[in-house]
Structures are given as C-alpha cells and as structure tokens.
Scaffold this active site. Structure first.
Site, mmCIF file in Angstrom:
data_model
loop_
_atom_site.group_PDB
_atom_site.id
_atom_site.type_symbol
_atom_site.label_atom_id
_atom_site.label_comp_id
_atom_site.label_asym_id
_atom_site.label_seq_id
_atom_site.Cartn_x
_atom_site.Cartn_y
_atom_site.Cartn_z
ATOM 1 N N TRP A 173 32.536 47.827 21.132
ATOM 2 C CA TRP A 173 31.492 47.306 21.710
ATOM 3 C C TRP A 173 31.824 47.322 23.354
ATOM 4 C CZ3 TRP A 173 27.199 46.788 19.434
ATOM 5 C CH2 TRP A 173 27.186 46.289 18.188
ATOM 6 N N ASP A 187 32.613 39.515 27.237
ATOM 7 C CA ASP A 187 31.494 39.417 26.029
ATOM 8 C C ASP A 187 32.442 38.798 25.055
ATOM 9 O OD1 ASP A 187 30.557 39.980 23.747
ATOM 10 O OD2 ASP A 187 30.250 42.109 23.872
ATOM 11 N N LYS A 202 27.317 35.510 15.391
ATOM 12 C CA LYS A 202 28.573 35.643 14.750
ATOM 13 C C LYS A 202 29.051 34.056 14.582
ATOM 14 C CE LYS A 202 28.762 40.026 15.797
ATOM 15 N NZ LYS A 202 28.628 41.114 16.841
HETATM 16 C C1 LIG Z 1 27.987 41.959 17.479
HETATM 17 C C2 LIG Z 1 28.612 42.224 19.073
HETATM 18 C C3 LIG Z 1 27.642 42.763 19.957
HETATM 19 C C4 LIG Z 1 26.311 43.355 19.795
HETATM 20 O O1 LIG Z 1 25.457 42.369 19.215
HETATM 21 P P1 LIG Z 1 23.912 42.649 19.052
HETATM 22 O O2 LIG Z 1 23.090 41.309 19.016
HETATM 23 O O3 LIG Z 1 23.531 43.280 17.699
HETATM 24 O O4 LIG Z 1 23.421 43.587 20.269
HETATM 25 C C5 LIG Z 1 28.352 42.858 21.337
HETATM 26 N N1 LIG Z 1 29.438 42.644 21.347
HETATM 27 C C6 LIG Z 1 30.421 42.203 20.326
HETATM 28 C C7 LIG Z 1 31.540 42.043 20.733
HETATM 29 C C8 LIG Z 1 29.877 41.916 19.250
HETATM 30 O O5 LIG Z 1 30.640 41.492 18.288
#
Ligand SMILES: *Cc1c(COP(=O)(O)O)cnc(C)c1O
Length: 351
Positions: A101, A168, A192
């Site tokens: 990511w 993030d 999540k």
């Molecule tokens: C799941 C995830 C994303 C992406 O999320 P989307 O909503 O599918 O674009 C980005 N960064 C991290 C760390 C993630 O776990």
C-alpha cells in the site's frame, strides 16, 4: 450461522454494531424512515456527523485545531488527494515504502509531482520494515503507512521528524494507544477497523488546509471539503452512520482495553506459529510484526490447502493470504475476539 471472519477488509464487525445497523436500515430512531433514506443535509444526519467528529477527536486526544472529514473513494482516493493538495510545484514529497500500500501511495503521488521513495523493504518481499532513512528537511511532507496490511509488518514507533508527517492508518487506527497529534494529516479507509467500505476518515490539522491550492476541483480539495463539512455532494450517510456505531463501540471499550486485547490475540497466534512445525511466520523480526495482520505460510502447499479446507469446514473464513503474495493471513482487528483466535489456534495445532 455467522462465520468467524478473519478477512483483512471488509472485515468482521461486532455483532452489536451489525444488529443496530440492521435495525436502523428498517427504521432510524422514530423517524418513520430508513437510515438509507435520511436526507444528507437533514437534522438527523447532521447529528450523526457531529457525534462522529467529536468521538474521533476524543479517541485521538486532539482538539479543535483539527478537522475531521469523511470522504468517499476509500483509501486510494487519499493516495490521490494528498499529493494533489500538498505536493505543489517545485516541492518534493518523501515516501517510506514498507509494503504494497505504501508503494502504491508513492506511485499515485508520482502522477502529480516529485515523490521520492526514501527507504524500501521491497527487496525482502516486505518481510521486514526498512531502516529509517535520513529525511531531507525541505520535504512538503513525509508519507508513512503505520501498518502494512498485506505483508504483516507495523511501525510500533516512528522516529521524530521535522517535516509534516502524513500517515495511512487504514489497518491500525484505534487499535492501540498512539500520539495522533504528531501527524498533521492522517487517514484510514474505514473497512478495516472502522465500518463499511466506501469511505475514508481523514483527520487534518487546520493549518494544513491553508496550504491546499485553489485550482483544485472542490471535490478533491481538503479545504473545500472541510468548508462544506464533508457534505459537498450527497454524503455516504449509511457509511458514516456505521462508522459512528463503530466509534461508540470503541469508545465504550476504551483504547487501553482494546490494545491489551489486541496484544493478547496476536501473542497467542504468533506463539502458535513459532512453535509449530507446520507453519512459518512471514515476518521473523519480532519487533516488526503487526498486531493486526499476521502473515504466515504452511510448510507445503498440500498443508496449506488442507488447512484452508479445515477452516471452511469449521466455519472459519478469510484466512487466505492476499492475492499478490499468497500464503495465509489472519487479520485481528478490534472486533475479532480472543475466543475466535483460540478456535483458530486449536485447528492449527491439529494440522
Ligand atoms: C486497505 C488499505 C488501503 C486501500 O483501501 P481502498 O479503500 O481499497 O482503496 C490503503 N492502505 C492500507 C494500509 C490498506 O490496508
């Protein structure tokens, strides 16, 4: 019958949250309307929005110097908006590449401007965190991914830096005590630890809003979204509502108790893997291991296949690794209980 869901996202939600969301789909409070029908500028939704913002600030230990936004487009839209808003002409941004990511976040930024990967652990297949690099002092921002969902590493502490830190936190927000005030901007895709897919929580210090360029279309501008209270267009009313239910659930437990439980769950699973002759942890450096996503492999593909089949037979799902890396992965977000991990561990011991 409800399965035990160890998926990385969309992830398991607490039964109480699902129950209340289901009730509200039928009728929200005594409005005679479903939560799906609530007007996005009406009193009910404005109350949902206000309470969610208050709870985010409370749980983060931050005050009115921050804005809380709920934006559509999930995590990846934030990969776009961050450079669009902060990586202006003549500036550089730094990215720490600790997983898939974080790598994608850097690639997205490269469409807009000068984004540099300052450190990477890609050559170890992201099985460890990269060494922390020297940070150039003139960066527009430094982007970090606090938990690496796909390969199972996590920054348990992040060195001090003078440049604005953007994080993030999609897969570890509200999972443990942390100093959120270190980050002028942090964000999380909500599917999540925080609700139903389709949204990102973005928390942004007000001085950063002044840095966003005026030439951006309003939908993509943090300052315009903040100015319009995240309802520039028809808001994802249901998504924000489910996140509010999650925030209440987290607040009722308290981050301290949640952290303790998360440590206990992860310890049980890693211990089982480390003591097993059938399974092997992807991340061997213990200090780099994620408490949220535990990645491991079976000694042979036959063992892996039979273990996955055993899981399905025992009502356990979501144990297969990410399609890009294979192997096995168990996600231990806040809603996963210790008892559920015990059930999994019992199965692992019988392989
Ligand atoms: C799941 C995830 C994303 C992406 O999320 P989307 O909503 O599918 O674009 C980005 N960064 C991290 C760390 C993630 O776990």
């Amino acid at each position: 019958m409800q399965k035990i869901n160890f998926n990385a996202g969309p992830a398991q939600l607490p039964p109480e949250v699902l129950h209340e969301a289901a009730q509200s789909v039928k009728q929200y409070k005594k409005t005679g309307m479903s939560v799906l029908e609530l007007p996005h500028r009406g009193k009910e939704f404005l109350e949902i929005l206000e309470e969610s913002k208050t709870l985010v600030k409370k749980l983060c230990g931050i005050g009115h110097e921050y804005e809380v936004l709920w934006l559509q487009g999930g995590g990846r839209m934030q990969f776009c908006m961050i450079p669009m808003n902060f990586l202006l002409a003549g500036k550089n941004a730094g990215y720490i590449d600790s997983g898939h990511w974080s790598h994608e976040a850097a690639e997205y930024a490269m469409y807009y401007g000068n984004a540099q990967i300052l450190a990477s652990s890609q050559d170890s297949n992201y099985s460890r965190l990269p060494d922390w690099p020297q940070i150039p002092s003139d960066l527009a921002y430094l982007h970090v991914t606090t938990n690496n969902t796909i390969c199972g590493t996590q920054w348990h502490s992040i060195p001090k830096t003078e440049v604005p830190l953007i994080a993030d936190m999609s897969s570890d927000i509200f999972s443990a005590k942390t100093d959120y005030s270190r980050y002028p901007v942090f964000y999380a895709a909500v599917q999540k630890n925080l609700g139903a897919a389709g949204l990102a929580l973005v928390v942004i210090r007000k001085d950063m809003l002044g840095k966003t360029p005026v030439i951006l279309p309003p939908m993509l501008s943090y300052s315009m979204q903040a100015h319009e209270n995240s309802i520039l267009n028809t808001a994802n009313v249901f998504g924000v509502y489910v996140s509010l239910l999650m925030l209440r659930w987290i607040d009722a437990r308290g981050i301290d108790a949640i952290e303790k439980e998360n440590i206990r769950k992860a310890a049980l699973l890693y211990e089982t893997i480390d003591n097993s002759t059938s399974f092997k942890a992807h991340v061997t450096e213990k200090a780099h291991r994620s408490l949220m996503n535990v990645c491991f492999t079976a000694v042979t593909t036959e063992v892996e296949q039979s273990f996955l089949a055993m899981c399905e037979k025992n009502n356990i799902t979501g144990v297969k690794g990410h399609r890009s890396v294979g192997g096995l992965r168990v996600s231990l977000y806040n809603a996963v209980t210790y008892g559920q991990v015990e059930e999994l561990v019992d199965l692992m011991k019988s392989v």
